[in-house]
Motif scaffolding. Sequence first.
Motif, PDB file in Angstrom:
ATOM      1  N   ARG A   5      12.582  -8.416   2.652  1.00 17.00           N
ATOM      2  CA  ARG A   5      11.141  -8.191   2.761  1.00 17.00           C
ATOM      3  C   ARG A   5      10.613  -8.923   3.976  1.00 17.00           C
ATOM      4  NH1 ARG A   5       9.824  -9.207  -2.715  1.00 17.00           N
ATOM      5  NH2 ARG A   5      12.062  -9.346  -3.034  1.00 17.00           N
ATOM      6  N   MET A   9       5.029 -11.004   3.602  1.00 13.14           N
ATOM      7  CA  MET A   9       4.839 -10.421   2.272  1.00 13.14           C
ATOM      8  C   MET A   9       4.934 -11.469   1.175  1.00 13.14           C
ATOM      9  SD  MET A   9       6.872  -7.165   0.636  1.00 13.14           S
ATOM     10  CE  MET A   9       6.543  -6.622  -1.056  1.00 13.14           C
ATOM     11  N   LEU A  96       2.976  -2.896  -9.321  1.00 13.98           N
ATOM     12  CA  LEU A  96       3.644  -3.068  -8.033  1.00 13.98           C
ATOM     13  C   LEU A  96       2.735  -2.779  -6.843  1.00 13.98           C
ATOM     14  CD1 LEU A  96       7.167  -1.500  -8.683  1.00 13.98           C
ATOM     15  CD2 LEU A  96       6.571  -3.922  -8.498  1.00 13.98           C
ATOM     16  N   HIS A  97       1.859  -1.790  -6.963  1.00 17.33           N
ATOM     17  CA  HIS A  97       1.034  -1.368  -5.827  1.00 17.33           C
ATOM     18  C   HIS A  97       0.231  -2.541  -5.267  1.00 17.33           C
ATOM     19  CE1 HIS A  97      -0.860   1.865  -3.501  1.00 17.33           C
ATOM     20  NE2 HIS A  97      -1.944   1.099  -3.553  1.00 17.33           N
ATOM     21  N   ARG A  99       2.905  -2.685  -3.229  1.00 20.72           N
ATOM     22  CA  ARG A  99       4.295  -2.967  -2.847  1.00 20.72           C
ATOM     23  C   ARG A  99       5.154  -1.749  -3.166  1.00 20.72           C
ATOM     24  NH1 ARG A  99       2.145  -6.426  -6.305  1.00 20.72           N
ATOM     25  NH2 ARG A  99       1.599  -8.559  -5.686  1.00 20.72           N
ATOM     26  N   ALA A 101       9.393  -0.167  -2.732  1.00 22.90           N
ATOM     27  CA  ALA A 101      10.785  -0.510  -2.445  1.00 22.90           C
ATOM     28  C   ALA A 101      11.580   0.745  -2.127  1.00 22.90           C
ATOM     29  CB  ALA A 101      11.415  -1.249  -3.619  1.00 22.90           C
ATOM     30  N   TRP A 110      11.758  -4.179   0.479  1.00 18.95           N
ATOM     31  CA  TRP A 110      10.387  -4.192  -0.013  1.00 18.95           C
ATOM     32  C   TRP A 110       9.403  -4.157   1.152  1.00 18.95           C
ATOM     33  CZ3 TRP A 110       8.861  -3.703  -4.962  1.00 18.95           C
ATOM     34  CH2 TRP A 110       9.792  -3.954  -5.965  1.00 18.95           C
ATOM     35  N   VAL A 112       4.913  -4.035   1.844  1.00 22.54           N
ATOM     36  CA  VAL A 112       3.565  -4.002   1.283  1.00 22.54           C
ATOM     37  C   VAL A 112       2.731  -3.128   2.208  1.00 22.54           C
ATOM     38  CG1 VAL A 112       2.945  -6.182   2.439  1.00 22.54           C
ATOM     39  CG2 VAL A 112       1.582  -5.375   0.506  1.00 22.54           C
ATOM     40  N   SER A 113       2.099  -2.127   1.645  1.00 21.59           N
ATOM     41  CA  SER A 113       1.455  -1.075   2.425  1.00 21.59           C
ATOM     42  C   SER A 113       0.199  -1.561   3.137  1.00 21.59           C
ATOM     43  CB  SER A 113       1.100   0.096   1.510  1.00 21.59           C
ATOM     44  OG  SER A 113       0.302   1.041   2.187  1.00 21.59           O
ATOM     45  N   ALA A 119      -3.136  -6.867   2.771  1.00 20.92           N
ATOM     46  CA  ALA A 119      -1.816  -6.762   3.396  1.00 20.92           C
ATOM     47  C   ALA A 119      -1.946  -6.591   4.902  1.00 20.92           C
ATOM     48  CB  ALA A 119      -1.040  -5.597   2.792  1.00 20.92           C
ATOM     49  N   ARG A 276       9.568   0.320   7.803  1.00 18.68           N
ATOM     50  CA  ARG A 276       9.298   1.156   6.632  1.00 18.68           C
ATOM     51  C   ARG A 276       9.993   2.509   6.687  1.00 18.68           C
ATOM     52  NH1 ARG A 276       3.524   2.248   3.456  1.00 18.68           N
ATOM     53  NH2 ARG A 276       4.497   3.381   1.747  1.00 18.68           N
TER      54      ARG A 276
END
Length: 349
Positions: A5, A9, A96-97, A99, A101, A110, A112-113, A119, A276
């Motif tokens: 990650r 993050m 999770l959101h 985030r 994976a 991982w 994070v959007s 973020a 990503r």
Amino acid sequence: MRERRPLYMTDFRCIGGDCPDTCCRDWEVVLDEESAAFYRTVPGALGDLLRSSMTELDGEPCFYLKDGLCPLLNEQGLCRIQLELGEERLSRSCDLHPRFAEEYGSLREWVVSMACPEAARLLLSDPAPVTFVEEQTDEPVSGCNDLDPRLFFSLVSLRKTAYGIVQDRSVDWQTRAARLLSLAEVYQRNLDQHRLSRLDGVVRRYAEGRYPGNLSLHTPDWSLLDTLEPINETWHTLWRQTREAAPTKEMETAYNQATASWEYQWEHLLVYFLYRYVLKAVNDRQVLPRIRLAVYSVLWLRRMELAQFAHHGWSVETRIDLLHRYSRQVEHSADNLQKLHTILAKTVI
């Protein structure tokens, strides 16, 4: 499993009601079956609301939107499930959101959007180059490893070299972006011709700084974003203002001067997109459209910023807001992302 990650993050925490936006807007909240089954058993007024808010989308249980928002939000923009039932009762997607994976055999990455303003703030706040952390877990590999190992490790090498190109601060970010696009075009050409034996040489040449001469960064076609379906009226207004703006040379000069100290943020954003998306090419062998998306996203965002600068000036908060809106519009709409992917896969744009 080996997990990776971005270092920033590790500092991410949802800021809840202090967030200028909410994750629970503009898209249906998909539920896992276990959570949906539990929600159907909750008693009282909250249980009635849960059951009346549930529907199905493509065969999956979800909460429908009410006026563009999840009906489980209270007047303060906080989730009633978390407040009244506890965080452990959130569905997996909500827990999770933002985030996400991706798994590649024994590797889980991982991210994070940037659709989350917090973020985006974390990504852009530290001028130091983006780095990554890894850990080995006791979790077994969760699925079959059907990846092409030769292509996968070539893509890992390609992405590492791409990081090196975009984080080379001895040249301006536009030069770095042009070099990155050149690498992607040469790599894709050899991949299309099934010359896998040449890919390592291509990557090595760029890693050693042996770039083609006379590289330049061309302005992408702004009309590409006209093909996207707006997820809300805010995006429609923002993009209309961008398309209608006609910044002068003087305005561009003023904008460049105002943002000069923050150029490292475009570098960070390029790294974010590379991290990503590049390895996803192991599934469809399409590297070029993903790297074009990284570069063009930066250029489109700069153009949107310039339009806003003409009316409101510039601030880091403006950049964070535009980035999170762009991410929601592009990254979190499967249809929009696929449209761009198809267009950017063309040899000539």
